[in-house]
Design a protein around this motif. Structure first.
Motif, short mmCIF file in Angstrom:
data_model
loop_
_atom_site.label_atom_id
_atom_site.label_comp_id
_atom_site.label_asym_id
_atom_site.label_seq_id
_atom_site.Cartn_x
_atom_site.Cartn_y
_atom_site.Cartn_z
N ARG A 130 0.51 -1.33 0.27
CA ARG A 130 0.13 -0.16 0.02
C ARG A 130 1.05 1.17 -0.19
N GLU A 131 2.17 1.19 1.23
CA GLU A 131 3.01 1.97 0.72
C GLU A 131 3.81 2.60 -0.52
N LEU A 132 4.05 1.50 -0.88
CA LEU A 132 4.34 1.41 -2.06
C LEU A 132 3.67 2.47 -3.08
N ARG A 133 2.43 1.38 -3.34
CA ARG A 133 1.97 1.77 -4.25
C ARG A 133 0.92 3.55 -3.99
N TYR A 134 1.15 3.98 -3.29
CA TYR A 134 0.59 5.38 -2.92
C TYR A 134 1.80 6.24 -3.30
N VAL A 160 3.74 -2.87 -12.77
CA VAL A 160 4.10 -3.86 -12.19
C VAL A 160 4.71 -4.05 -11.50
N GLU A 161 4.44 -4.88 -10.58
CA GLU A 161 5.15 -5.36 -9.55
C GLU A 161 5.57 -6.30 -9.57
N ARG A 162 6.69 -6.23 -8.50
CA ARG A 162 7.83 -7.71 -8.33
C ARG A 162 8.38 -7.50 -6.96
N SER A 163 8.74 -8.87 -6.60
CA SER A 163 10.01 -8.42 -5.51
C SER A 163 11.24 -9.45 -6.23
N VAL A 164 12.72 -8.11 -5.50
CA VAL A 164 13.76 -8.97 -5.86
C VAL A 164 14.89 -9.02 -4.73
N ARG A 165 15.98 -10.33 -4.56
CA ARG A 165 16.84 -10.80 -4.04
C ARG A 165 17.98 -10.72 -4.94
N ARG A 166 18.14 -9.04 -3.20
CA ARG A 166 19.61 -8.69 -3.50
C ARG A 166 20.98 -8.52 -2.26
N LEU A 207 10.66 -5.11 -2.33
CA LEU A 207 9.99 -4.57 -3.09
C LEU A 207 9.76 -3.83 -4.10
N VAL A 208 9.33 -3.79 -4.89
CA VAL A 208 9.51 -3.02 -6.96
C VAL A 208 7.90 -2.48 -6.70
N SER A 209 7.48 -1.22 -7.31
CA SER A 209 6.33 -1.15 -7.80
C SER A 209 6.22 -0.12 -8.56
N THR A 210 6.26 -0.47 -9.82
CA THR A 210 6.45 0.55 -10.74
C THR A 210 5.36 1.04 -11.64
N ARG A 211 4.91 2.05 -12.01
CA ARG A 211 3.67 2.62 -12.64
C ARG A 211 3.82 4.08 -13.25
N ALA A 212 2.95 4.35 -13.87
CA ALA A 212 2.80 5.70 -14.53
C ALA A 212 1.76 6.79 -14.03
N ARG A 213 2.48 7.39 -13.23
CA ARG A 213 1.62 8.74 -12.51
C ARG A 213 0.80 9.90 -13.49
N ALA A 214 -0.26 10.15 -13.57
CA ALA A 214 -1.24 10.79 -14.32
C ALA A 214 -0.90 12.25 -14.95
N ASP A 215 0.90 12.95 -15.29
CA ASP A 215 0.76 13.33 -15.75
C ASP A 215 2.06 12.75 -16.87
N GLY A 216 1.86 11.07 -16.56
CA GLY A 216 2.68 9.92 -18.16
C GLY A 216 4.09 9.72 -16.84
N THR A 217 4.72 10.21 -15.94
CA THR A 217 6.27 10.24 -15.53
C THR A 217 5.81 8.61 -14.99
N VAL A 218 6.47 8.04 -15.66
CA VAL A 218 6.97 7.06 -14.30
C VAL A 218 7.85 6.58 -13.65
N VAL A 219 7.35 6.04 -12.64
CA VAL A 219 7.51 6.21 -11.30
C VAL A 219 8.18 4.52 -10.08
N GLN A 220 9.40 4.21 -9.98
CA GLN A 220 9.42 2.91 -9.37
C GLN A 220 10.03 2.98 -8.07
N ALA A 221 9.17 2.89 -7.16
CA ALA A 221 9.21 2.72 -5.18
C ALA A 221 9.80 1.57 -5.44
N VAL A 222 10.84 1.53 -4.38
CA VAL A 222 11.85 0.23 -4.20
C VAL A 222 11.06 0.58 -2.36
N PHE A 223 11.14 -0.63 -2.23
CA PHE A 223 10.90 -1.26 -0.43
C PHE A 223 11.63 -2.44 -0.20
N ASP A 224 13.07 -1.81 1.39
CA ASP A 224 14.16 -2.60 2.05
C ASP A 224 13.25 -3.32 2.86
#
Length: 423
Positions: free
Chosen positions: A52-56, A103-109, A115-132
């Motif tokens: 929820r926090e990543l999507r927001y 697009v959402e996925r989990s990455v082990r590194r 946890l990685v959430s990637t989405r396009a905002r209303a203005d068309g900017t693509v933002v990727q949020a990453v949580f440890d």
């Protein structure tokens, strides 16, 4: 093979152990189930909150000031200094730009999970949020560590509880076995005297019947009565001996070196009349010197006598019985072999069960079972081999011991001196 006392004690011990194991298993299962449920609930709750926090954050978050443990990547935005290496995930960014679908996925590194959430905002900017997730993973490991400690404490509690419950629940069984042994001992003692009196009186009546030339049916009836009373006395002797063995091993004062060679020859000599009447040939083969074993002579005599009696009972007329003694390492081996009816090899171990009925219909009663108790109480072993119609062989092995010290004959007292001149 084990004595009846040891077998009874083993039954009680197994019952106690079973209760302790069942109690421990139940506690372990409960802790495992609780741990699994707690881990599932915690994992689900943490993941839901993080997503929820990543999507927001990806949709509306401040790109210059993301939440703790979160990094936001977007065109023209410089990542924070502590941003993990390897991000953003370019493949996800390109896919969102092409499809405009999140697009959402989990990455082990780096030894942790992101946890990685990637989405396009209303203005068309693509933002990727990453949580440890390292702190959430640490919480889960701490949960399982706490559950492991609880499991260890639970197992100790289960062991103590099992022992207590085992003693309380199995105590009636142990008491019942003790009462059974006491009853057998008391009943055998009480019956021994009247049975002996009946046997003696029956023998006297049989002799009088022979002297007074009573009718044959009466003499045969008295003979059967004498035989029945004698066998009943032998059963009582077996019960008394079995009860004495069930009390535990004999004290050192009751044991002494017993010459097994002399004992075997004596037992064979006592059965001379019976073997002659049955038309059997009995031979004793053994070393000329003595072979000593530590034990109770009366019990060992009963054991050897049972082997010989069993061979006589199962060997037809004109058969042969061989009694052999030999030293076998640190053991003394006594073997009784016959040319009798034998038995099925599969029945070898069952012959030593009480009142076992063989495949030929022969019933073995208490004798061989008591024989095994006597041998095992003397730290020995007994084994049987045989084949139908080809005879049987029973072998007793007992630990050899040193010969008893030779007795020094008493020194004769010196005669008083006689002075000269006196008679």
């Amino acid at each position: 093979m084990r004595s009846s006392a040891y077998a009874e004690w083993a039954v009680v011990r197994r019952a106690r152990l079973r209760i302790a194991v069942i109690t421990g298993a139940i506690i372990t299962l409960l802790i495992t189930v609780v741990g699994g449920v707690a881990d599932t609930v915690m994992t689900h709750a943490q993941n839901d909150q993080v997503w929820r926090e990543l999507r927001y954050g990806a949709a509306r978050g401040d790109l210059s000031s993301p939440p703790v443990c979160t990094w936001l990547y977007a065109p023209g935005v410089t990542p924070l200094a502590n941003a993990p290496a390897g991000f953003p995930v370019r493949a996800d960014v390109d896919e969102v730009r092409r499809t405009q679908d999140a697009v959402e996925r989990s990455v082990r590194r780096h030894g942790t999970v992101y946890l990685v959430s990637t989405r396009a905002r209303a203005d068309g900017t693509v933002v990727q949020a990453v949580f440890d997730l390292r702190y959430q993973l640490a919480d889960r490991r701490n949960l399982w560590f706490a559950l492991g400690v609880a499991e260890a404490v639970g197992l100790v509690a289960a062991a103590v509880t099992g022992l207590v419950l085992g003693r309380l629940s199995v105590a009636p069984l142990a008491e019942a076995l003790a009462r059974q042994r006491r009853f057998v001992t008391d009943a055998s003692h009480e019956l021994r005297t009247p049975v002996t009196q009946v046997y003696t009186r029956a023998q006297l009546l049989a002799r009088q019947a022979t002297a007074e030339e009573l009718p044959a049916p009466h003499r045969e009836g008295l003979a059967r009565l004498v035989g029945s009373a004698g066998r009943l006395g032998e059963v009582l002797d077996d019960l008394l001996l079995s009860a004495s063995l069930a009390r535990g091993p004999a004290s050192p004062a009751e044991r002494r070196p017993v010459d097994l060679v002399a004992l075997a020859r004596s037992v064979v000599a006592e059965e001379t009349d019976r073997t002659r009447d049955a038309g059997l040939t009995v031979s004793v083969e053994g070393p000329s010197q003595s072979l000593f074993v530590d034990g109770i002579e009366s019990a060992l005599r009963r054991a050897v006598g049972e082997l010989l009696s069993n061979a006589i009972s199962h060997t037809p007329a004109d058969g042969r019985i061989e009694v052999a003694l030999a030293r076998s390492g640190a053991m003394v081996a006594l073997t009784v072999a016959d040319t009798g009816s034998g038995f099925e090899p599969a029945e070898a171990d069952r012959l030593f069960e009480r009142f076992h009925r063989g495949g030929d219909g022969g019933r073995y009663g208490l004798g061989l079972a008591l024989l095994r108790e006597v041998v095992t109480s003397h730290r020995g072993t007994v084994a049987a081999t045989g084949h139908p119609g080809r005879g049987a062989r029973f072998t007793i092995r007992l630990p050899e011991c040193a010969a008893p010290p030779a007795r020094t004959p008493p020194t004769a007292a010196p005669e008083p001196a006689v002075e000269a001149g006196h008679p």
